[in-house]
Scaffold this motif. Structure first.
Motif, PDB file in Angstrom:
ATOM      1  N   ILE A 186       1.092   4.098  -3.014  1.00  0.00           N
ATOM      2  CA  ILE A 186       0.813   5.510  -2.707  1.00  0.00           C
ATOM      3  C   ILE A 186       2.008   6.378  -3.098  1.00  0.00           C
ATOM      4  CG2 ILE A 186       0.524   7.173  -0.808  1.00  0.00           C
ATOM      5  CD1 ILE A 186      -1.140   4.967   0.648  1.00  0.00           C
ATOM      6  N   LEU A 187       3.184   5.968  -2.674  1.00  0.00           N
ATOM      7  CA  LEU A 187       4.381   6.780  -2.907  1.00  0.00           C
ATOM      8  C   LEU A 187       4.749   6.840  -4.389  1.00  0.00           C
ATOM      9  CD1 LEU A 187       6.464   5.618   0.161  1.00  0.00           C
ATOM     10  CD2 LEU A 187       5.329   7.827  -0.137  1.00  0.00           C
ATOM     11  N   ARG A 188       4.732   5.703  -5.052  1.00  0.00           N
ATOM     12  CA  ARG A 188       5.086   5.707  -6.483  1.00  0.00           C
ATOM     13  C   ARG A 188       4.070   6.488  -7.309  1.00  0.00           C
ATOM     14  NH1 ARG A 188       7.755  -0.277  -7.192  1.00  0.00           N
ATOM     15  NH2 ARG A 188       9.816   0.356  -6.441  1.00  0.00           N
ATOM     16  N   HIS A 189       2.809   6.404  -6.926  1.00  0.00           N
ATOM     17  CA  HIS A 189       1.775   7.154  -7.641  1.00  0.00           C
ATOM     18  C   HIS A 189       2.039   8.652  -7.554  1.00  0.00           C
ATOM     19  CE1 HIS A 189      -2.154   9.105  -8.308  1.00  0.00           C
ATOM     20  NE2 HIS A 189      -2.250   8.199  -9.259  1.00  0.00           N
ATOM     21  N   ASP A 190       2.630   9.083  -6.446  1.00  0.00           N
ATOM     22  CA  ASP A 190       2.942  10.500  -6.274  1.00  0.00           C
ATOM     23  C   ASP A 190       4.374  10.825  -6.726  1.00  0.00           C
ATOM     24  OD1 ASP A 190       1.260  12.719  -5.359  1.00  0.00           O
ATOM     25  OD2 ASP A 190       2.903  13.138  -3.969  1.00  0.00           O
ATOM     26  N   GLY A 191       5.032   9.889  -7.381  1.00  0.00           N
ATOM     27  CA  GLY A 191       6.323  10.152  -8.000  1.00  0.00           C
ATOM     28  C   GLY A 191       7.552   9.894  -7.158  1.00  0.00           C
ATOM     29  N   TYR A 192       7.390   9.386  -5.933  1.00  0.00           N
ATOM     30  CA  TYR A 192       8.558   9.104  -5.087  1.00  0.00           C
ATOM     31  C   TYR A 192       9.290   7.868  -5.600  1.00  0.00           C
ATOM     32  CZ  TYR A 192       6.771  12.577  -1.880  1.00  0.00           C
ATOM     33  OH  TYR A 192       6.322  13.757  -1.336  1.00  0.00           O
ATOM     34  N   ASP A 193      10.604   7.831  -5.387  1.00  0.00           N
ATOM     35  CA  ASP A 193      11.441   6.726  -5.820  1.00  0.00           C
ATOM     36  C   ASP A 193      11.614   5.747  -4.658  1.00  0.00           C
ATOM     37  OD1 ASP A 193      13.282   5.032  -7.002  1.00  0.00           O
ATOM     38  OD2 ASP A 193      14.907   6.510  -7.058  1.00  0.00           O
ATOM     39  N   THR A 231       0.832  -1.204   0.000  1.00  0.00           N
ATOM     40  CA  THR A 231       0.000   0.000   0.000  1.00  0.00           C
ATOM     41  C   THR A 231       0.868   1.256   0.000  1.00  0.00           C
ATOM     42  OG1 THR A 231      -1.777  -1.167   1.154  1.00  0.00           O
ATOM     43  CG2 THR A 231      -1.820   1.248   1.243  1.00  0.00           C
ATOM     44  N   LEU A 232       1.877   1.279   0.872  1.00  0.00           N
ATOM     45  CA  LEU A 232       2.774   2.434   0.917  1.00  0.00           C
ATOM     46  C   LEU A 232       3.509   2.616  -0.406  1.00  0.00           C
ATOM     47  CD1 LEU A 232       4.190   2.044   4.527  1.00  0.00           C
ATOM     48  CD2 LEU A 232       2.763   3.921   3.690  1.00  0.00           C
ATOM     49  N   ARG A 233       3.986   1.502  -0.983  1.00  0.00           N
ATOM     50  CA  ARG A 233       4.694   1.570  -2.263  1.00  0.00           C
ATOM     51  C   ARG A 233       3.808   2.171  -3.344  1.00  0.00           C
ATOM     52  NH1 ARG A 233       4.291  -3.118  -4.688  1.00  0.00           N
ATOM     53  NH2 ARG A 233       5.182  -4.216  -2.910  1.00  0.00           N
ATOM     54  N   ILE A 239       4.854  12.875   4.192  1.00  0.00           N
ATOM     55  CA  ILE A 239       6.118  12.739   3.462  1.00  0.00           C
ATOM     56  C   ILE A 239       6.443  14.006   2.678  1.00  0.00           C
ATOM     57  CG2 ILE A 239       5.298  11.640   1.344  1.00  0.00           C
ATOM     58  CD1 ILE A 239       7.840   9.818   1.607  1.00  0.00           C
ATOM     59  N   GLN A 240       5.436  14.744   2.245  1.00  0.00           N
ATOM     60  CA  GLN A 240       5.702  15.997   1.531  1.00  0.00           C
ATOM     61  C   GLN A 240       6.389  17.002   2.456  1.00  0.00           C
ATOM     62  OE1 GLN A 240       5.556  16.600  -1.754  1.00  0.00           O
ATOM     63  NE2 GLN A 240       6.507  18.541  -1.277  1.00  0.00           N
ATOM     64  N   ILE A 247       3.072   8.387  11.556  1.00  0.00           N
ATOM     65  CA  ILE A 247       1.836   8.119  10.816  1.00  0.00           C
ATOM     66  C   ILE A 247       1.142   6.958  11.526  1.00  0.00           C
ATOM     67  CG2 ILE A 247       0.832   7.361   8.629  1.00  0.00           C
ATOM     68  CD1 ILE A 247       3.350   8.565   7.251  1.00  0.00           C
ATOM     69  N   ILE A 248      -0.079   7.194  11.991  1.00  0.00           N
ATOM     70  CA  ILE A 248      -0.821   6.173  12.728  1.00  0.00           C
ATOM     71  C   ILE A 248      -1.641   5.316  11.756  1.00  0.00           C
ATOM     72  CG2 ILE A 248      -2.620   5.784  14.479  1.00  0.00           C
ATOM     73  CD1 ILE A 248      -0.063   6.879  15.682  1.00  0.00           C
ATOM     74  N   LYS A 249      -1.535   3.981  11.937  1.00  0.00           N
ATOM     75  CA  LYS A 249      -2.359   3.038  11.172  1.00  0.00           C
ATOM     76  C   LYS A 249      -3.714   2.927  11.856  1.00  0.00           C
ATOM     77  CE  LYS A 249       1.520  -0.035  10.055  1.00  0.00           C
ATOM     78  NZ  LYS A 249       2.067  -1.368  10.319  1.00  0.00           N
ATOM     79  N   PRO A 250      -4.788   2.730  11.148  1.00  0.00           N
ATOM     80  CA  PRO A 250      -4.839   2.710   9.687  1.00  0.00           C
ATOM     81  C   PRO A 250      -4.673   4.127   9.136  1.00  0.00           C
ATOM     82  CG  PRO A 250      -7.056   2.517  10.566  1.00  0.00           C
ATOM     83  CD  PRO A 250      -6.109   2.529  11.744  1.00  0.00           C
ATOM     84  N   PHE A 251      -3.963   4.226   8.031  1.00  0.00           N
ATOM     85  CA  PHE A 251      -3.713   5.520   7.413  1.00  0.00           C
ATOM     86  C   PHE A 251      -4.417   5.584   6.073  1.00  0.00           C
ATOM     87  CE2 PHE A 251      -0.147   2.650   6.487  1.00  0.00           C
ATOM     88  CZ  PHE A 251      -0.267   2.548   5.112  1.00  0.00           C
ATOM     89  N   ASN A 252      -4.483   6.779   5.507  1.00  0.00           N
ATOM     90  CA  ASN A 252      -4.990   6.919   4.146  1.00  0.00           C
ATOM     91  C   ASN A 252      -3.911   7.601   3.309  1.00  0.00           C
ATOM     92  OD1 ASN A 252      -5.200   9.779   4.504  1.00  0.00           O
ATOM     93  ND2 ASN A 252      -7.227   9.529   5.411  1.00  0.00           N
ATOM     94  N   ALA A 253      -4.096   7.613   2.011  1.00  0.00           N
ATOM     95  CA  ALA A 253      -3.082   8.157   1.103  1.00  0.00           C
ATOM     96  C   ALA A 253      -2.794   9.617   1.422  1.00  0.00           C
ATOM     97  CB  ALA A 253      -3.530   7.996  -0.348  1.00  0.00           C
TER      98      ALA A 253
END
Length: 143
Positions: free
Chosen positions: A25-32, A21-23, A119-120, A106-112
């Motif tokens: 979310i992050l890749r969708h927003d352009g993070y490597d 899920t994290l991968r 992270i921004q 970041i507390i689970k459950p989290f959202n995008a």
């Protein structure tokens, strides 16, 4: 999609679904996303080897906890930004994480939105730290 490919991220969580899920979310927003692992012991090794800008790490994991991994990572990498991603809201754990040098929680459950907002904020600090290093070294842009 935002242009965040200059920010490298390591994901550390013992839950496959959370890492995926994290991968996404992050890749969708352009993070490597440069690496993923499932325990604190291998997180220290991967962080040292890959030198990510940001580490997203769970607190409760097998072998070595996220807090213990954070302490080990801090001994060799002072500049990395570490975000704890956990369901653990215990005040003592939060205090220990803060004392050990986390950059956010970041507390689970989290959202995008929560993940990306957090992270921004760290990405801004990563970029500012890079600029400061360039300025300190006198190696500014070529004329």
């Amino acid at each position: 999609m935002a242009d965040n490919k200059d920010i490298t991220v390591l994901i550390v969580d013992d839950n496959d679904m959370t890492r995926e899920t994290l991968r996404v979310i992050l890749r969708h927003d352009g993070y490597d996303v440069v690496g993923e692992t499932l325990d604190g012991d291998s997180a220290v090794d991967m962080a040292t080897r890959l030198k990510p800008d940001v580490i997203l790490m769970d607190v409760v994991m097998p072998k070595v906890s996220g807090i213990e991994a954070l302490k080990s990572i801090r001994m060799v990498m002072r500049d990395v930004f570490v975000l704890m991603v956990t369901a653990n809201k215990d005040q003592d754990t939060v205090a220990e994480a803060v004392k050990s040098g986390i950059s956010g929680y970041i507390i689970k459950p989290f959202n995008a939105k929560k993940v990306l907002d957090t992270i921004q904020g760290v990405a801004v600090k990563v970029r500012a730290a890079r600029t400061a290093k360039i300025t300190e070294s006198g190696a500014g842009p070529a004329p």
